[in-house]
Design a protein around this motif. Structure first.
Motif, PDB file in Angstrom:
ATOM      1  N   ALA A   1       0.779  -1.235  -0.077  1.00  0.00           N
ATOM      2  CA  ALA A   1       0.156  -0.077  -0.106  1.00  0.00           C
ATOM      3  C   ALA A   1       0.893   1.318   0.218  1.00  0.00           C
ATOM      4  CB  ALA A   1      -0.895   0.052   1.294  1.00  0.00           C
ATOM      5  N   GLU A   2       2.083   1.178   0.830  1.00  0.00           N
ATOM      6  CA  GLU A   2       2.806   2.416   0.825  1.00  0.00           C
ATOM      7  C   GLU A   2       3.439   2.453  -0.531  1.00  0.00           C
ATOM      8  OE1 GLU A   2       6.548   4.029   3.274  1.00  0.00           O
ATOM      9  OE2 GLU A   2       5.980   2.168   3.710  1.00  0.00           O
ATOM     10  N   ALA A   3       3.912   1.534  -1.141  1.00  0.00           N
ATOM     11  CA  ALA A   3       4.742   1.481  -2.459  1.00  0.00           C
ATOM     12  C   ALA A   3       3.790   2.145  -3.493  1.00  0.00           C
ATOM     13  CB  ALA A   3       4.993   0.175  -2.814  1.00  0.00           C
ATOM     14  N   GLU A   4       2.453   1.698  -3.517  1.00  0.00           N
ATOM     15  CA  GLU A   4       1.457   2.260  -4.476  1.00  0.00           C
ATOM     16  C   GLU A   4       0.595   3.491  -3.903  1.00  0.00           C
ATOM     17  OE1 GLU A   4      -0.643  -1.063  -5.994  1.00  0.00           O
ATOM     18  OE2 GLU A   4       1.230  -2.234  -6.147  1.00  0.00           O
ATOM     19  N   ARG A   5       0.988   3.995  -2.650  1.00  0.00           N
ATOM     20  CA  ARG A   5       0.546   5.322  -2.452  1.00  0.00           C
ATOM     21  C   ARG A   5      -1.070   5.242  -1.787  1.00  0.00           C
ATOM     22  NH1 ARG A   5       3.536   9.983  -5.848  1.00  0.00           N
ATOM     23  NH2 ARG A   5       5.507   9.326  -5.304  1.00  0.00           N
ATOM     24  N   TYR A   6      -1.417   4.069  -1.378  1.00  0.00           N
ATOM     25  CA  TYR A   6      -2.589   3.863  -0.786  1.00  0.00           C
ATOM     26  C   TYR A   6      -2.767   4.403   0.721  1.00  0.00           C
ATOM     27  CZ  TYR A   6      -4.112   0.389  -4.673  1.00  0.00           C
ATOM     28  OH  TYR A   6      -4.399  -0.124  -5.924  1.00  0.00           O
ATOM     29  N   PRO A   7      -3.752   5.487   0.846  1.00  0.00           N
ATOM     30  CA  PRO A   7      -4.019   5.843   2.285  1.00  0.00           C
ATOM     31  C   PRO A   7      -4.261   4.691   3.220  1.00  0.00           C
ATOM     32  CG  PRO A   7      -5.022   7.252   0.607  1.00  0.00           C
ATOM     33  CD  PRO A   7      -4.595   6.078  -0.079  1.00  0.00           C
ATOM     34  N   LEU A   8      -3.902   4.638   4.548  1.00  0.00           N
ATOM     35  CA  LEU A   8      -4.194   3.605   5.199  1.00  0.00           C
ATOM     36  C   LEU A   8      -5.801   3.487   5.333  1.00  0.00           C
ATOM     37  CD1 LEU A   8      -1.988   4.281   8.148  1.00  0.00           C
ATOM     38  CD2 LEU A   8      -2.077   2.151   6.744  1.00  0.00           C
ATOM     39  N   LYS A   9      -6.528   4.429   5.440  1.00  0.00           N
ATOM     40  CA  LYS A   9      -7.934   4.374   5.550  1.00  0.00           C
ATOM     41  C   LYS A   9      -8.845   3.794   4.345  1.00  0.00           C
ATOM     42  CE  LYS A   9      -9.022   9.194   4.007  1.00  0.00           C
ATOM     43  NZ  LYS A   9      -9.499  10.446   4.190  1.00  0.00           N
ATOM     44  N   GLN A  10      -7.866   3.550   3.131  1.00  0.00           N
ATOM     45  CA  GLN A  10      -8.382   2.888   2.064  1.00  0.00           C
ATOM     46  C   GLN A  10      -8.030   1.378   1.696  1.00  0.00           C
ATOM     47  OE1 GLN A  10      -8.540   7.376   0.079  1.00  0.00           O
ATOM     48  NE2 GLN A  10      -7.907   5.609  -1.366  1.00  0.00           N
ATOM     49  N   ILE A  11      -7.362   0.660   2.727  1.00  0.00           N
ATOM     50  CA  ILE A  11      -6.916  -0.633   2.744  1.00  0.00           C
ATOM     51  C   ILE A  11      -7.787  -1.327   3.470  1.00  0.00           C
ATOM     52  CG2 ILE A  11      -5.062  -2.030   3.043  1.00  0.00           C
ATOM     53  CD1 ILE A  11      -3.109   0.489   3.407  1.00  0.00           C
ATOM     54  N   TYR A  12      -8.417  -2.659   2.977  1.00  0.00           N
ATOM     55  CA  TYR A  12      -9.384  -3.410   3.630  1.00  0.00           C
ATOM     56  C   TYR A  12      -9.088  -4.973   3.296  1.00  0.00           C
ATOM     57  CZ  TYR A  12     -12.993   0.349   4.156  1.00  0.00           C
ATOM     58  OH  TYR A  12     -13.691   1.534   4.480  1.00  0.00           O
ATOM     59  N   ILE A  13      -9.311  -5.553   4.545  1.00  0.00           N
ATOM     60  CA  ILE A  13      -8.822  -7.062   4.550  1.00  0.00           C
ATOM     61  C   ILE A  13     -10.107  -7.910   4.500  1.00  0.00           C
ATOM     62  CG2 ILE A  13      -8.570  -6.804   7.030  1.00  0.00           C
ATOM     63  CD1 ILE A  13      -6.387  -9.276   4.427  1.00  0.00           C
ATOM     64  N   ASN A  14     -10.132  -8.841   3.755  1.00  0.00           N
ATOM     65  CA  ASN A  14     -11.292  -9.756   3.627  1.00  0.00           C
ATOM     66  C   ASN A  14     -11.157 -10.784   4.879  1.00  0.00           C
ATOM     67  OD1 ASN A  14     -13.722 -11.421   3.407  1.00  0.00           O
ATOM     68  ND2 ASN A  14     -12.821 -12.236   1.240  1.00  0.00           N
ATOM     69  N   VAL A  15     -11.861 -10.747   6.047  1.00  0.00           N
ATOM     70  CA  VAL A  15     -11.706 -11.629   7.303  1.00  0.00           C
ATOM     71  C   VAL A  15     -12.419 -13.130   6.805  1.00  0.00           C
ATOM     72  CG1 VAL A  15     -11.467  -9.802   8.490  1.00  0.00           C
ATOM     73  CG2 VAL A  15     -13.690 -10.883   8.366  1.00  0.00           C
ATOM     74  N   VAL A  16     -13.086 -13.318   5.850  1.00  0.00           N
ATOM     75  CA  VAL A  16     -13.733 -14.778   5.614  1.00  0.00           C
ATOM     76  C   VAL A  16     -12.619 -15.878   5.566  1.00  0.00           C
ATOM     77  CG1 VAL A  16     -15.162 -16.062   4.178  1.00  0.00           C
ATOM     78  CG2 VAL A  16     -15.870 -13.737   4.869  1.00  0.00           C
TER      79      VAL A  16
END
Length: 223
Positions: free
Chosen positions: A174-189
């Protein structure tokens, strides 16, 4: 043993209900999107509640915090159950807030998920990746911090999250591709599937019998 069997039955029943909520979502969203999202989120929360109920009666014989998948599900359940914070809103619920997805025109999101062997399709229940750290890591000074947890447990769980579940790798991407932290989601299923298979396998090895239709159906993947 009977108490554990009842907990297995409840968890299995809740897992089936989550599958049904997923199947109904595609149709219901065109009629009442808010209801469709709420049904799905509440059905998932029932799954993690069922998992926690099994933990309650089995924790003396199985260390749920020794494994990254089971530890994450317990942390997530406690956060969803107590709700003394504003974190852990699902992706669907976030997108349905006032203004809908139009609030994010031009933004990109990173949606990460683990791979599940021999699973042609896995449901998606996404939460912000940063929420897991905000719940556990005191260095973030988060008002949502879980305050009943000891320092040793925090270090162990942060290790599980960062290294064992690959969250550090996701954050680096995410950091390398400049995604803000608030725009990173994880699928918990996929993590939930792994956790449930791990516990069910342990229960079977300890001689537990899976009684009833739902429990028998979910016993099969752990062979």
């Amino acid at each position: 043993m009977k108490i554990r069997q009842q907990a297995i039955t409840t968890l299995s029943n809740n897992m089936r209900r989550y599958v049904e909520a997923n199947l109904n979502f595609a149709k219901l969203k065109h009629v009442d999107l808010e209801e469709a999202i709420d049904n799905l989120d509440r059905a998932f929360e029932a799954k993690v509640e069922g998992f926690h109920s099994l933990y309650d009666v089995d924790k003396n014989d199985f260390d749920y915090f020794a494994h990254p998948d089971t530890a994450l599900i317990i942390v997530l359940r406690n956060a969803l159950h107590h709700r003394d914070h504003e974190i852990f809103r699902s992706w669907n619920a976030d997108m349905y807030q006032d203004g809908g997805p139009y609030r994010f025109l031009g933004a990109e999101f990173l949606l990460a998920a683990h791979y599940v062997n021999n699973a042609p399709r896995v449901a998606g229940q996404f939460y912000k990746l940063q929420d897991f750290f905000m719940r556990i890591d005191p260095a973030l000074s988060s008002p949502a911090l879980e305050r009943r947890m000891g320092d040793r447990s925090r270090r162990q769980i942060l290790q599980h999250f960062s290294e064992d579940l690959g969250f550090k790798e996701i954050l680096l991407k995410a950091e390398a591709e400049r995604y803000p932290l608030k725009q990173i989601y994880i699928n918990v299923v996929p993590i939930f599937i792994s956790a449930t298979c791990r516990v069910f396998k342990s229960l079977k090895q300890r001689g537990m019998k899976f009684e009833g239709f739902d429990a028998s159906a979910y016993e099969h993947p752990v062979h």
